[in-house]
Design a protein around this motif. Structure first.
Motif, PDB file in Angstrom:
ATOM      1  N   ILE A   1       0.879  -1.163   0.000  1.00 54.54           N
ATOM      2  CA  ILE A   1       0.000   0.000   0.000  1.00 54.54           C
ATOM      3  C   ILE A   1       0.918   1.214   0.000  1.00 54.54           C
ATOM      4  O   ILE A   1       1.745   1.378   0.904  1.00 54.54           O
ATOM      5  CB  ILE A   1      -0.935  -0.049   1.227  1.00 54.54           C
ATOM      6  N   VAL A   2       0.802   2.012  -1.051  1.00 51.46           N
ATOM      7  CA  VAL A   2       1.700   3.142  -1.274  1.00 51.46           C
ATOM      8  C   VAL A   2       0.877   4.425  -1.183  1.00 51.46           C
ATOM      9  O   VAL A   2      -0.120   4.582  -1.888  1.00 51.46           O
ATOM     10  CB  VAL A   2       2.381   3.030  -2.655  1.00 51.46           C
TER      11      VAL A   2
ATOM     12  N   GLN B   1      -1.627   9.263 -13.966  1.00 55.97           N
ATOM     13  CA  GLN B   1      -0.196   9.544 -14.009  1.00 55.97           C
ATOM     14  C   GLN B   1       0.517   8.873 -12.826  1.00 55.97           C
ATOM     15  O   GLN B   1       1.634   8.372 -12.971  1.00 55.97           O
ATOM     16  CB  GLN B   1       0.045  11.054 -13.983  1.00 55.97           C
ATOM     17  N   TRP B   2      -0.108   8.832 -11.657  1.00 58.66           N
ATOM     18  CA  TRP B   2       0.441   8.158 -10.474  1.00 58.66           C
ATOM     19  C   TRP B   2       0.659   6.678 -10.775  1.00 58.66           C
ATOM     20  O   TRP B   2       1.706   6.119 -10.484  1.00 58.66           O
ATOM     21  CB  TRP B   2      -0.514   8.404  -9.320  1.00 58.66           C
ATOM     22  N   ARG B   3      -0.345   6.057 -11.415  1.00 62.85           N
ATOM     23  CA  ARG B   3      -0.212   4.641 -11.800  1.00 62.85           C
ATOM     24  C   ARG B   3       0.899   4.463 -12.828  1.00 62.85           C
ATOM     25  O   ARG B   3       1.711   3.542 -12.731  1.00 62.85           O
ATOM     26  CB  ARG B   3      -1.537   4.110 -12.358  1.00 62.85           C
TER      27      ARG B   3
ATOM     28  N   ARG C   1      -3.083  -0.335  -8.842  1.00 61.46           N
ATOM     29  CA  ARG C   1      -4.462   0.161  -8.723  1.00 61.46           C
ATOM     30  C   ARG C   1      -4.454   1.369  -7.792  1.00 61.46           C
ATOM     31  O   ARG C   1      -3.686   1.412  -6.840  1.00 61.46           O
ATOM     32  CB  ARG C   1      -5.370  -0.919  -8.137  1.00 61.46           C
ATOM     33  N   THR C   2      -5.326   2.323  -8.078  1.00 65.84           N
ATOM     34  CA  THR C   2      -5.456   3.472  -7.184  1.00 65.84           C
ATOM     35  C   THR C   2      -6.865   3.482  -6.604  1.00 65.84           C
ATOM     36  O   THR C   2      -7.786   2.869  -7.143  1.00 65.84           O
ATOM     37  CB  THR C   2      -5.186   4.796  -7.918  1.00 65.84           C
TER      38      THR C   2
ATOM     39  N   ASN D   1      -3.657   7.307  -3.073  1.00 71.18           N
ATOM     40  CA  ASN D   1      -3.653   5.939  -2.548  1.00 71.18           C
ATOM     41  C   ASN D   1      -3.412   4.969  -3.696  1.00 71.18           C
ATOM     42  O   ASN D   1      -4.124   5.008  -4.694  1.00 71.18           O
ATOM     43  CB  ASN D   1      -5.003   5.597  -1.916  1.00 71.18           C
ATOM     44  N   MET D   2      -2.434   4.099  -3.532  1.00 72.90           N
ATOM     45  CA  MET D   2      -2.129   3.130  -4.576  1.00 72.90           C
ATOM     46  C   MET D   2      -1.786   1.786  -3.938  1.00 72.90           C
ATOM     47  O   MET D   2      -1.180   1.732  -2.870  1.00 72.90           O
ATOM     48  CB  MET D   2      -0.942   3.610  -5.417  1.00 72.90           C
ATOM     49  N   VAL D   3      -2.166   0.740  -4.622  1.00 76.28           N
ATOM     50  CA  VAL D   3      -1.775  -0.617  -4.277  1.00 76.28           C
ATOM     51  C   VAL D   3      -1.017  -1.141  -5.478  1.00 76.28           C
ATOM     52  O   VAL D   3      -1.460  -0.984  -6.622  1.00 76.28           O
ATOM     53  CB  VAL D   3      -3.012  -1.492  -3.986  1.00 76.28           C
ATOM     54  N   CYS D   4       0.157  -1.718  -5.247  1.00 70.21           N
ATOM     55  CA  CYS D   4       0.928  -2.267  -6.356  1.00 70.21           C
ATOM     56  C   CYS D   4       1.919  -3.291  -5.815  1.00 70.21           C
ATOM     57  O   CYS D   4       2.116  -3.417  -4.613  1.00 70.21           O
ATOM     58  CB  CYS D   4       1.660  -1.168  -7.116  1.00 70.21           C
ATOM     59  N   ALA D   5       2.527  -4.002  -6.732  1.00 67.88           N
ATOM     60  CA  ALA D   5       3.577  -4.966  -6.399  1.00 67.88           C
ATOM     61  C   ALA D   5       4.870  -4.440  -7.022  1.00 67.88           C
ATOM     62  O   ALA D   5       5.119  -4.637  -8.216  1.00 67.88           O
ATOM     63  CB  ALA D   5       3.222  -6.352  -6.935  1.00 67.88           C
TER      64      ALA D   5
END
Length: 188
Positions: free
Chosen positions: A16-17, A34-36, A48-49, A55-59
């Motif tokens: 969670i970023v 743009q964040w993604r 995903r935002t 708020n972003m979720v990523c690997a």
């Protein structure tokens, strides 16, 4: 796609970023597309935002700390402003939620501020000297937990002064958002 982020492999574990203070008050505009794209350009997958507040979720590939610093640099380079990026594992965010020390009267009035580091005992003591009215806060590790008596928009405490006294930047999310981010990261 190769990544400029190096270090211990994260095994592409979801994180969670969060980025601090974007898309509020007409300054520091950061479109979520743009964040993604910035995260993807650094090798992150399953990006995903959630809502337009950073708020972003990523690997991410590689070391999560290096990824966070690379995101900060990318935002500054492409958008012309600096904002701290703070990330946690799903387990860390879940643990912070479980540790929330206040009765949850309304999840919109209860927040977790994810700090960039753990404040010193002296800094916490200084912050505790500020008047808070009916609002409550407590630092547990690298998180500051808050419950506003009447909501963040009608705060009785001077949260900016408290945050400055703590000496560690952070970014706050209400418990509804925290729960949603845990769910999104768990689905990744």
């Amino acid at each position: 796609m190769s990544s400029p982020v190096s270090g211990p492999a994260s095994s592409l574990v979801p994180r969670i970023v969060l980025v601090r203070a974007v898309n509020v008050g007409g300054t520091a505009k950061l479109p979520m597309a743009q964040w993604r794209a910035l995260a993807e350009s650094l090798g992150a997958t399953r990006v995903r935002t959630y809502i337009a507040s950073g708020n972003m979720v990523c690997a991410p590939e590689g070391d999560p700390e290096a990824f966070d610093r690379a995101l900060e640099a990318a935002v500054e380079r492409q958008l012309g402003f600096f904002r701290e990026v703070i990330s946690r594992s799903v387990q860390q965010v879940s643990a912070a939620l479980a540790a929330h020390p206040f009765e949850e009267l309304d999840p919109r009035f209860s927040y977790i501020t994810f700090l960039a580091g753990e404040p010193t005992a002296e800094a916490v003591a200084k912050a505790q000297s500020f008047e808070t009215g009916a609002d409550e806060w407590r630092v547990i590790g690298q998180e500051m937990h808050i419950r506003y008596a009447e909501g963040a928009g009608r705060a009785q405490m001077k949260d900016a002064a408290i945050g400055q006294a703590l000496g560690v930047p952070g970014t706050a999310r209400n418990l509804n958002t925290v729960r949603r981010l845990i769910t999104l990261a768990s689905e990744s």
